[in-house]
Structure formats: structure tokens, C-alpha cells
Write a protein that holds these residues in place. Structure first.
Motif, short mmCIF file in Angstrom:
data_model
loop_
_atom_site.label_atom_id
_atom_site.label_comp_id
_atom_site.label_asym_id
_atom_site.label_seq_id
_atom_site.Cartn_x
_atom_site.Cartn_y
_atom_site.Cartn_z
N GLU A 31 0.87 -1.18 0.00
CA GLU A 31 0.00 0.00 0.00
C GLU A 31 0.91 1.24 0.00
O GLU A 31 1.82 1.35 0.82
CB GLU A 31 -0.88 -0.02 1.26
CG GLU A 31 -2.05 0.92 1.26
CD GLU A 31 -3.20 0.48 0.38
OE1 GLU A 31 -3.31 -0.72 0.05
OE2 GLU A 31 -4.01 1.35 0.01
N ASN A 37 -0.52 -10.98 6.09
CA ASN A 37 -0.49 -10.01 7.18
C ASN A 37 0.78 -10.19 8.00
O ASN A 37 1.15 -11.32 8.33
CB ASN A 37 -1.70 -10.20 8.09
CG ASN A 37 -3.00 -9.87 7.38
OD1 ASN A 37 -3.14 -8.79 6.81
ND2 ASN A 37 -3.93 -10.82 7.37
N GLU A 90 -5.18 7.50 11.51
CA GLU A 90 -3.81 7.11 11.18
C GLU A 90 -3.25 8.16 10.22
O GLU A 90 -3.87 8.50 9.22
CB GLU A 90 -3.85 5.72 10.50
CG GLU A 90 -2.52 5.03 10.38
CD GLU A 90 -2.00 4.44 11.69
OE1 GLU A 90 -2.79 4.25 12.64
OE2 GLU A 90 -0.78 4.21 11.77
N ASN A 134 -6.67 -5.89 -4.06
CA ASN A 134 -6.14 -6.36 -2.77
C ASN A 134 -6.74 -7.74 -2.54
O ASN A 134 -7.66 -7.92 -1.75
CB ASN A 134 -6.60 -5.36 -1.69
CG ASN A 134 -5.75 -5.38 -0.44
OD1 ASN A 134 -5.16 -6.39 -0.11
ND2 ASN A 134 -5.73 -4.27 0.26
N HIS A 179 -7.76 -9.34 0.85
CA HIS A 179 -8.41 -8.56 1.88
C HIS A 179 -9.70 -9.28 2.26
O HIS A 179 -10.40 -9.78 1.39
CB HIS A 179 -8.71 -7.14 1.37
CG HIS A 179 -9.11 -6.22 2.47
ND1 HIS A 179 -10.35 -6.26 3.07
CD2 HIS A 179 -8.43 -5.24 3.13
CE1 HIS A 179 -10.42 -5.34 4.02
NE2 HIS A 179 -9.27 -4.71 4.08
N THR A 187 1.72 -3.04 12.04
CA THR A 187 1.12 -3.99 11.09
C THR A 187 1.47 -3.61 9.65
O THR A 187 1.61 -2.43 9.31
CB THR A 187 -0.42 -4.02 11.22
OG1 THR A 187 -0.96 -2.79 10.74
CG2 THR A 187 -0.87 -4.24 12.65
N TYR A 188 1.60 -4.64 8.82
CA TYR A 188 1.87 -4.50 7.39
C TYR A 188 1.09 -5.57 6.64
O TYR A 188 0.77 -6.63 7.20
CB TYR A 188 3.37 -4.72 7.11
CG TYR A 188 4.27 -3.71 7.75
CD1 TYR A 188 4.56 -2.51 7.11
CD2 TYR A 188 4.82 -3.94 9.01
CE1 TYR A 188 5.39 -1.57 7.71
CE2 TYR A 188 5.64 -3.00 9.62
CZ TYR A 188 5.92 -1.82 8.96
OH TYR A 188 6.72 -0.89 9.57
N ARG A 189 0.79 -5.32 5.39
CA ARG A 189 0.36 -6.36 4.47
C ARG A 189 1.38 -6.40 3.34
O ARG A 189 1.79 -5.36 2.82
CB ARG A 189 -1.03 -6.06 3.90
CG ARG A 189 -1.57 -7.19 2.99
CD ARG A 189 -2.79 -6.73 2.19
NE ARG A 189 -3.91 -6.35 3.02
CZ ARG A 189 -4.81 -7.22 3.49
NH1 ARG A 189 -4.71 -8.50 3.20
NH2 ARG A 189 -5.79 -6.80 4.25
N LEU A 213 -6.91 3.49 4.51
CA LEU A 213 -5.99 2.47 5.02
C LEU A 213 -5.61 1.53 3.90
O LEU A 213 -4.43 1.27 3.66
CB LEU A 213 -6.65 1.66 6.15
CG LEU A 213 -6.57 2.21 7.55
CD1 LEU A 213 -7.14 1.20 8.54
CD2 LEU A 213 -5.13 2.51 7.96
N GLU A 214 -6.61 0.99 3.22
CA GLU A 214 -6.34 0.10 2.09
C GLU A 214 -7.39 0.31 1.02
O GLU A 214 -8.54 0.59 1.29
CB GLU A 214 -6.36 -1.37 2.54
CG GLU A 214 -5.30 -1.70 3.58
CD GLU A 214 -5.19 -3.21 3.84
OE1 GLU A 214 -4.62 -3.91 3.00
OE2 GLU A 214 -5.68 -3.66 4.89
N LEU A 242 0.83 0.05 8.15
CA LEU A 242 -0.61 0.26 7.96
C LEU A 242 -1.18 0.92 9.21
O LEU A 242 -1.87 1.92 9.13
CB LEU A 242 -1.32 -1.09 7.74
CG LEU A 242 -1.40 -1.61 6.32
CD1 LEU A 242 -2.25 -2.87 6.26
CD2 LEU A 242 -1.97 -0.57 5.36
N GLU A 243 -0.89 0.32 10.37
CA GLU A 243 -1.38 0.89 11.62
C GLU A 243 -0.33 0.67 12.71
O GLU A 243 0.37 -0.34 12.72
CB GLU A 243 -2.70 0.25 12.06
CG GLU A 243 -3.82 0.46 11.07
CD GLU A 243 -5.18 0.03 11.60
OE1 GLU A 243 -5.74 0.74 12.43
OE2 GLU A 243 -5.67 -1.04 11.17
#
Lengths: 261, 261, 261, 261
Positions: free
Chosen positions: A162, B190, C162, D133, D136, B183-185, D164-165, B164-165
Motif C-alpha cells: 500500500e 499479514n 492514522e 487487494n 483482503h 502492522t503490514y500487508r 488504510l487500504e 498500515l497501523e
């Protein structure tokens, strides 16, 4: 002081393919460099894959503010040690702009940490780039959208992290969409991926594309001196703690010992 | 169906150091696994560096939903091919949880694409983890903050990509702060980095730490079958375009040809 | 051309409280403005709550590149219509910098869409701001951290969205942490929240704080002309579609009709 | 325990327009609710604008896990106090799903803090939603893309905060693109905006749309009890500081005094 940009060209298609040579007789890197230099506020040089160390010596990189990368057929020919050298400079603050097929370059995959894969189709179809972030510095001066009448299609899902911000999204005639302008920061370095630029089309002669390139170089420039400390994981001795503390409990490391990497 | 977690332990300090062995007589990986298994909704296995293929065969990874990683002294002993194998599974959707000194593991650096460096001090000082994202699933059931009376300090700047957060931020007695839960994707996977867990302290016996581990495994589980398509960059033939288009202009690739990687 | 900054001061504590007046005899806004003007590349004016329209007429806002806001006791005295006027200018591209207790200003809550709440303690304790994003333009020229010997504590959780990027995180002597420098984009406008600045301490006389203020104004400046189109949701008539399409199926709106808002 | 979803319907077009009534004879909210209830793991109720308090009393909202919102013509008829009530529940953790023309609902604009504007065209053209994504949770079980043969066009720029995404991006036949599935967290609440659903087309009878709705409700559910503390900005008395500190310097507030809002 002028921004110092360096355009890296793979310089293979131009040597092998008559179509590409006719579009870019001095090489794609030269046309890209001319577009970036057009306003006079950016000093641009070019180097190519075939140069010693691919033209990317420590000295050259040390005096580069923003590196612009076009590669496609010879991704694997780029030396791994030089990829690490570029990555180190990005972490220190050098900007990096990846063009089109550079989505599969070693340096982009290295910095993204993901496959960076996508769909593709080479049909000379129409691409329309929509500005989804209208006052992002990279979109400065652009209309709501601009078109490239003949481009290669890249389709989602594009397996990248992202982004910080999405600047462009492309519409393709054949039915796909693609996030065509994505920003990242890695360490102190600003990174921009810009989709257009297939070698068999005159994309880098397009005035809107040129404007994006100049904007991107300006946006990606470092905001301070090289952050060389980023490569270190320093031990802070207990007696130099900012707030006085007393060492407690068992410990593994001896005083002054390096951490494990 | 229960979530299938796999705890990977480096298993070196426990063999070499009496302090670590006394805290974790069956190995740190065993204590971590017990904490994760405590509620009965997660099936947990353990493997260690010293196992054939570090315990991470294709078969083992294929049946792992979430991999939990603790490593420190022997980062370099992990085989590069196995790092790539783990990364591929993360892209396909396997969750990955990195603990403490795993910030410098090959797999974390591979997936982040950055140095992942930080400051550190081994003084047994107090760490206080503040929940900055109070209903993030990884913080479920936690108080506003929790403390670890003896921990190693990690200090900012932590050279990782913007997450991400941010779930936790740590306060250290000696004056530093650290983003302790991120956190990441990456692809379909995840990823969660969780700071605490120095080998000479009883961190993995702490009940709040155990809760975070269980929450993190639940959060990181895949939301569908393995996304094996993520490794491919398929050509979409012109005659199979979703919207009918007619091929135009010159092209480089022959029909059915693979793209360059 | 110089950047045009406007400092908005609530200007209440200075009138009512001897401590604040002694620290900021010409008003906090004046000291803030002097810090911003120090390098000569930014033209700074000041207005206060008590001015007609709080000093924020359409004309004044139209010629403002970046608005800097300090408010505390009189948040509710700010007229709602003027809050909307400011928001509209931010969407068009005006930068906005919110200082300290402005976390509860109407304009910040309006733009964040969240409670923007936090913990607080007025004890004159030590605050240490760590730079977690070392080459972000707002951190240019700063050391690794800087301290304010006497500040009000703000503690997490800070209920804001965020951010795009976190620039600073604060350590407090009493045990709390806080995300002290956060960036956002809303519409075309850049927004920066900066934590320090309690009225009973000499924070705005601090040289590092002054540097942050100047950096922030430079970072937040608009990258182009006012994006006035952002307030419209235009209908694109079928016969003006970029790609020719034929109208199909039933429809609700008559040709040329406005959408519902 | 089943998730408790509540579908809010504006319920105006169905009463006024024969086309809409023929597609949704029991109201759009009923069809949406049936799609969400289809798998049996979600308990769904419906309320409408015309109900007392729009059906959104404190009691109803207190027992709602996820609120799903469809509104268009009567955005302005929604009472401001009820908008604030919904926002408060989102901050506490209630999930919120905004459908189609709800981009201009008071509650979405309230929570985003931006204009939420876009381009539109009502021509019954083809929309193709690409999953960008792929794993997700909201995209679980979907193919690479799905099509709606007749939809209203929404075009970029969509003036919302960077999400966020991004889960979906739409391709439109007439040449536009749109970010069709966006996630946000505001306070403890998860928010999902989903583009399709114009009232004159049978979109909510589509099986892929139904799957997205169910996935979104599951994704948006709260991860713990209501975070009622989010509405407070508590003073931490000096003598209750976690780390012992001594009060220093001048102060403005008296002990026990409330902060300014």
C-alpha cells in the motif's frame, strides 16, 4: 542549487530493435534526460547498463540527488552488489523514480519487498491516466487526465505495498485499471513508481509525461544531507542513558559489544 | 477449524547461556508456543534453526496459517533459499509475526525492504507499552498500557516503512520511545512486528505478552486459500481482452512470449 | 516568491493570566510569527480571535498559503461559519498547522472527523521529542531528539486518524508517550499537527521549536493554484463521455439536473 | 454469537419512482438486508429515515455491531443530532458501511472530514470492479473482477482521505476510473465505502455485490466492547503519575479542573 538527476538506461532494445531505435535514436535514457532537463532547474546526466559498474559507482551515486530508472529485458544483468549500493543510497535519502517495466527491476523489488507483478498486454491500446490526487506535487500543472494513444496495458492486481499516496490511476481500452503513480518512503529516500513508457511507443516524447518526470524529480529530492547513520544499530551504553538508570538483571552482551545482524 | 500456527525458534542462546536456559528450559520457542496455545483455538507446533531445512519445508509451510519468528544471534545462519520460500508463502497469504530481535532477521528485512535498524541498550530497564489503537484486534482485552519491569531498550528511529497501523508505542526508563507494534500487508500476507522479548528476561511468561501473541495470530490468519497467482505476471492476449480491442502500432513481444523478469 | 503564512492566535490567556503575559508580552501569536519569519523566506501576518470575523475573511484566507493555529480556552467562541470557510480553503490547497491545544479546535476536529482526545497533565515535566522520520522535510536540521524541560504532558491514545506519516514521538517524564508530529492531506491541503506549546512555558522561544515551525510552513505550502473544483460534483453528460457510449436502462435524473447533496 | 447488522434505508425513491419500486418492491433496505442475512451468521434488521429518530435511537445503536447506510435524495433530512450519535458509536467501535450515494451522506462527510465529491453520469454503462487487494477479507471469495452491466458512473477525483487500504478500483465504459472499495478506521470503528448501488439498477440483487456486503459486515464488526473512554480527555493528577514526578513551573489549571473543549 540545481537538483542533480541521473537517468539510468538499460540501453538494450535501442541496440537490438529497429522500432525502438527509430523512436529513441540516442537511446531512451537520452530522451528521458532531455525531458527532465527542459526547465533548467535540474542538472541531468545519463549512464547505462553497459558502463563499468553500470555507471553507478559510489562516487556517482554520492553526488546524485535523484536516480531515474528504465530497464526491461536485462533486469538480471544488473549486478546484485550494485543493487545494494543503490538501496543504501536510497535509505540515506537519494530519490528514486522507477519507470514502467522497472516494476520488475531488482532495485524496485528489493525496496518494495514484494513480487511487484501485474498483468500485461502489448496491443498499442489507449491509456488514460486520471489524477486522483490533484494537488500532489507530482501532478502539478496537469489536467484532470491525460491520454497516451498507444501504450502497453498493465493490469491489477499490482503486488506492491500500500503506497503513501496514490497519484494516478489508469484506464485501459481493453478493460483493465492500474495504479499508475505511487509514492513511497524507504529510509530517508522518496520513491515514485510511474507506469507509462513501453519501448515501442513514443511515450517519453509526450509533454504530460515530461511534466510528470520533472515534477517527480523535484518531489523526490532529498531534504537534507545523506543519512549515513541509518546503516548502524548503535548500542547506547547504560552510563550514557539520557535519563539516569541503574543496570538491573542478567544480560547477554558484554560492554561495547556489537549487536547481532 | 483451528488456526495452525508454527513457532520458529533460533534455539541458540538456550543452548549456550545459563540465564536463558533457566528462564526457558525447553527453549524460548516452547514457551512462546504454550502462550499461543493457551485458549485452545490455535494449534501450535514448533521448529528450530537446527532442524533439516530449519524445519521449514514446503510441506510444513503449506499447512501453516501463521508463522511466529524469534531469532537473534544466528540470523546469518538462515539459508537464503528458505527465506525466499517463507516470503513466497507470505505473499500467498500466510501470516507472519516477528518478535523482538527478529527486526534484523533476513525474512523481516526481505519483506520490509529497509535496514530495520534501531538503537539498543541491555540494562533491564522498565518498558511501558501504550496501546495507541485501542480496539485494534491485536490489542483486544489489554489495559491502556502494560509494563515489563526488565527489558532491553530499543530506540527510534526504527528504519521500517510507515506501517498500515501503529498498535503499540513503548516508553523506556532511560528516555527513549519505540513503535512496538506495527502492522503490514505484503501481498496477501499479514505481518506484525512486536518488540518485547529479550532472551535474558522472562518476557514470554508475561500474561499480557501472551495475550498479544494470541491476538496477533488470530489477526494474521489468511482470509482465503493460498494466492498462488501472485507469483505470475500473465500476458493477456489481445483476442482475449475483456473489451474488444484491435491491436495497433509496433510491438516487441511475439504472441505467447513470456515477459522479462 | 515568499510563502505567505498567517498565524491565528486565540489571544485570551495573554490578556487574563500574568504568567502567560510575562512569557509572551505581545501575545503568543506574535512570538510564533517571529519564529516563522526568522529566515526571511516566509512573510508572516497575525490575526486574533477578537478581530472581526476572527481576522479570517475570505480575502485574507484567499491570500494565505499556510495558516498556523493556536487556541485553547475559547475553542467554542470560534464561529462555525468561519470554521467551514477555513476547511474549504484547506480542501483547495491552503496548508494548516495546528499547535498543541488546537487538537480540540473546531477546525482540527472538523478536518479529522474524530474526537481528537488525549490524556493531559500540567506539571512542568520534561518532554523529549524523538525524530522517528529523520529526513522528513519537517525534521530538516534537527538533532536525533530535542527536549523541552517544562511542558504539559499529552498522553496516548490520541484519537485521530492514522496519519500519512509520523514525524515525532514524545517521551514524558511521568511515563507517557505521544505522537507529537503527524501529517495529513485533506483535499489538496497539507495538515501538520505539532504537540508542544503550553501557554505557561516558554516553548515558542525554543530554537528547535522555531525550526519545526518554519519547516512545517515550507512543507505545507500549496503546490499549485486553489483547487476550487473540489467543491463540485459535476454531472458528465452522456454525449460528452470521453469514450462514446450509448445510454441504456432507466434513469432517475433529468438531463442537466444537479445531483443530491 | 451472530453479528448484529442494521441496514438504514432512505426509503424515498421506492415511494416516488416506479422503476425503483419495481426493482425493490419492499424497499432497497430490505433487499440489502436479505443479501447480508443470506449465510445465517449475521442477524439483520432494517430501519428507515421515516421512523422516529430515523430508527436510530441510543438503544438501537447500542446493540448494533455494524450499520449499513444507503441514502441519496434526502441527505439533508437526516437530523444533525442523530448524525453525531452515529459518529459517537463509530468512535466506540461500531462498524459502518456506506453504499454508493452515501458518499454525500452527512455521516460519511462528518467522519471523513472532506468534501467526498466525485464526477457522475447516469447512463446505464458497464462497470467492472477489479480486486486490487486479493486477500483482503472484504474480497474473500470474489473472482479477479466482477461486472455490473448497468451502473451509474462515479469518476475520480474522489475527495476523501487516503484510505488504510484500497480494495476495489472500477473501470467504466465511458472512460473513467474510481476507487470503489476503501477502508478506514475512525476511533475504534471500521468504515468501508462501497461504490455500486444506483437505485434504478438491480445492483443489490447481484450475487457478487451480496458477497461483498457480507464480507464487509464481518470485517467491520467490533473487536471488543464499546470504547466509551474515547469521548473523554482525562486529566492525570500529578500525584498519580505512573513514574513519580515533582510538579514544576507555573500552571494554568487548578487541581481537578476540566480541560477546555
Amino acid at each position: 542549487m540545481n537538483i542533480r538527476a541521473l537517468v539510468w538506461g538499460e540501453n538494450v532494445h535501442e541496440q537490438e530493435n529497429e522500432i525502438v531505435r527509430s523512436l529513441y535514436p540516442q537511446g531512451m535514457h537520452t530522451t528521458i534526460a532531455q525531458a527532465i532537463a527542459a526547465d533548467g532547474d535540474i542538472d541531468v546526466s545519463t549512464v547505462v547498463l553497459q558502463d563499468p559498474e553500470h555507471g553507478l559507482t559510489e562516487e556517482v551515486l554520492a553526488r546524485t540527488d535523484v536516480l531515474v530508472w528504465w530497464g526491461h529485458k536485462a533486469h538480471r544483468a544488473v549486478d546484485d552488489a550494485i543493487v545494494e549500493r543503490i538501496a543504501a543510497r536510497v535509505f540515506e535519502g537519494m530519490g528514486l523514480i522507477l519507470l514502467h517495466s522497472a516494476h520488475f527491476s531488482k532495485i524496485f523489488k528489493r525496496l518494495m519487498g514484494t513480487p511487484c507483478a501485474l498483468k500485461w498486454r502489448e496491443a498499442g491500446e489507449r491509456e488514460r491516466l486520471w489524477v486522483v490526487n490533484p494537488r500532489h506535487p507530482i501532478a502539478a500543472g496537469l489536467p484532470e487526465y491525460f491520454e497516451l494513444e498507444n501504450e502497453e496495458m498493465y493490469g491489477e492486481p499490482f503486488s506492491v505495498p500500500e503506497p503513501l499516496e496514490t497519484v494516478f490511476i489508469s484506464w485501459f481500452q481493453g478493460g483493465e485499471v492500474f495504479r499508475s503513480g505511487l509514492t513511497y518512503r524507504r529510509g530517508a529516500g522518496n520513491i515514485f513508481y510511474f507506469r507509462p513508457g513501453h519501448e515501442t511507443y513514443p511515450t517519453y516524447h509526450d509533454s504530460n509525461v515530461g511534466l510528470v518526470l520533472r515534477n517527480a524529480v523535484r518531489w523526490a529530492r532529498p531534504s537534507g544531507p545523506a543519512l549515513t547513520s541509518i546503516h548502524k544499530a548503535p548500542n547506547v551504553p547504560v552510563d550514557q542513558a539520557i535519563e539516569p538508570i541503574v543496570e538491573r538483571g542478567p544480560k547477554l552482551h558484554k560492554p561495547g559489544e556489537e549487536g547481532y545482524k
